[in-house]
Design a protein around this motif. Sequence first.
Motif, short mmCIF file in Angstrom:
data_model
loop_
_atom_site.label_atom_id
_atom_site.label_comp_id
_atom_site.label_asym_id
_atom_site.label_seq_id
_atom_site.Cartn_x
_atom_site.Cartn_y
_atom_site.Cartn_z
N ALA A 192 -6.45 5.25 4.59
CA ALA A 192 -7.37 4.96 3.57
C ALA A 192 -8.61 5.98 4.05
O ALA A 192 -9.41 6.15 3.23
CB ALA A 192 -7.95 3.62 3.50
N ASP A 193 -8.96 5.94 5.05
CA ASP A 193 -10.41 6.45 5.54
C ASP A 193 -10.24 8.21 5.40
O ASP A 193 -11.35 8.87 5.45
CB ASP A 193 -10.73 6.19 7.00
N LYS A 194 -9.18 8.78 5.40
CA LYS A 194 -8.76 10.20 5.36
C LYS A 194 -8.73 10.95 4.18
O LYS A 194 -8.95 11.79 3.89
CB LYS A 194 -7.65 10.62 6.43
N ASP A 195 -7.80 10.10 3.16
CA ASP A 195 -7.55 10.59 2.03
C ASP A 195 -8.52 10.16 0.84
O ASP A 195 -8.78 10.75 -0.19
CB ASP A 195 -6.12 10.50 1.73
N PHE A 196 -8.91 9.03 0.95
CA PHE A 196 -10.00 8.66 0.00
C PHE A 196 -10.41 7.18 0.46
O PHE A 196 -10.38 6.69 1.32
CB PHE A 196 -9.13 8.15 -1.50
N SER A 197 -11.53 6.93 -0.22
CA SER A 197 -12.38 5.72 -0.03
C SER A 197 -11.82 4.33 -0.91
O SER A 197 -11.59 4.52 -2.03
CB SER A 197 -13.78 5.80 -0.08
N LEU A 198 -11.61 3.11 -0.27
CA LEU A 198 -11.57 1.98 -0.95
C LEU A 198 -12.54 1.46 -1.66
O LEU A 198 -12.50 0.45 -2.38
CB LEU A 198 -10.66 1.01 -0.07
N ALA A 227 2.89 4.58 1.71
CA ALA A 227 2.56 3.43 2.59
C ALA A 227 1.15 3.65 3.08
O ALA A 227 0.66 4.65 4.02
CB ALA A 227 3.55 3.38 3.78
N LEU A 228 0.22 2.84 2.49
CA LEU A 228 -1.27 3.10 2.74
C LEU A 228 -1.49 2.42 3.92
O LEU A 228 -1.40 1.21 3.97
CB LEU A 228 -1.98 2.38 1.43
N VAL A 229 -2.12 2.91 4.92
CA VAL A 229 -2.53 2.60 6.18
C VAL A 229 -3.98 2.29 6.27
O VAL A 229 -4.85 3.02 5.83
CB VAL A 229 -2.09 3.44 7.30
N ALA A 241 3.55 -0.08 -0.17
CA ALA A 241 3.29 -0.93 1.14
C ALA A 241 2.05 -0.54 1.50
O ALA A 241 1.53 0.47 1.38
CB ALA A 241 4.48 -0.64 2.01
N LEU A 242 1.32 -1.72 1.94
CA LEU A 242 -0.09 -1.61 2.62
C LEU A 242 0.19 -2.08 3.98
O LEU A 242 0.60 -3.04 4.51
CB LEU A 242 -1.18 -2.43 2.18
N VAL A 243 -0.16 -1.11 4.85
CA VAL A 243 -0.02 -1.15 6.47
C VAL A 243 -1.32 -1.64 7.11
O VAL A 243 -2.07 -0.60 6.98
CB VAL A 243 0.77 -0.06 7.13
N ALA A 244 -1.42 -2.58 7.72
CA ALA A 244 -2.77 -2.82 8.43
C ALA A 244 -2.61 -3.92 9.69
O ALA A 244 -1.39 -4.47 9.86
CB ALA A 244 -3.60 -3.59 7.53
#
Length: 155
Positions: free
Chosen positions: A12-18, A41-43, A74-77
């Motif tokens: 999320a922090d490298k490709d786009f902002s939430l 798979a969004l991390v 999928a959202l991975v956190a």
Amino acid sequence: MIRNLKASVLFADKDFSLAGEPQDLFQSIIRERSGPQPPIALVIDDYHDFLPFALYLDRGEAMAAALKENNVFALVASRIPPLFYRILVSVGITPVECDIASAGLKNHEEIELDFVKNEIQRRGGAIRFESIPEPIGKIIQSGGLLNYTRTLLGK
């Protein structure tokens, strides 16, 4: 049981902002890539990146729908807030909780989520994640709560 899926990792922090508007979520990625998009798979490695979702319930639902529309399965956190966990499940996105700090995932790395072993398979080895309860797995496998309810009602 959720079927195993292969995906490309995006941070999320490298490709786009939430923090942006849901409809603008993937504009930079879409412009950079052409052709069919692999499942994503969004991390999210920082719990504070969930704050935009926590502020307004309707924004969380819109953001989850935007993620789904842009091929995020999928959202991975490390930890997913309970409210957003439920929102993800309701739209059919798999919430995966594991120790991101020790995982060593890399941006655009190809992975496979194995829901039988509860592992993220990658070239550097396997990463264990929390198992997904069977009732939640059925909802995700159906594509979300609406589709699951339709299946139960036979419509």
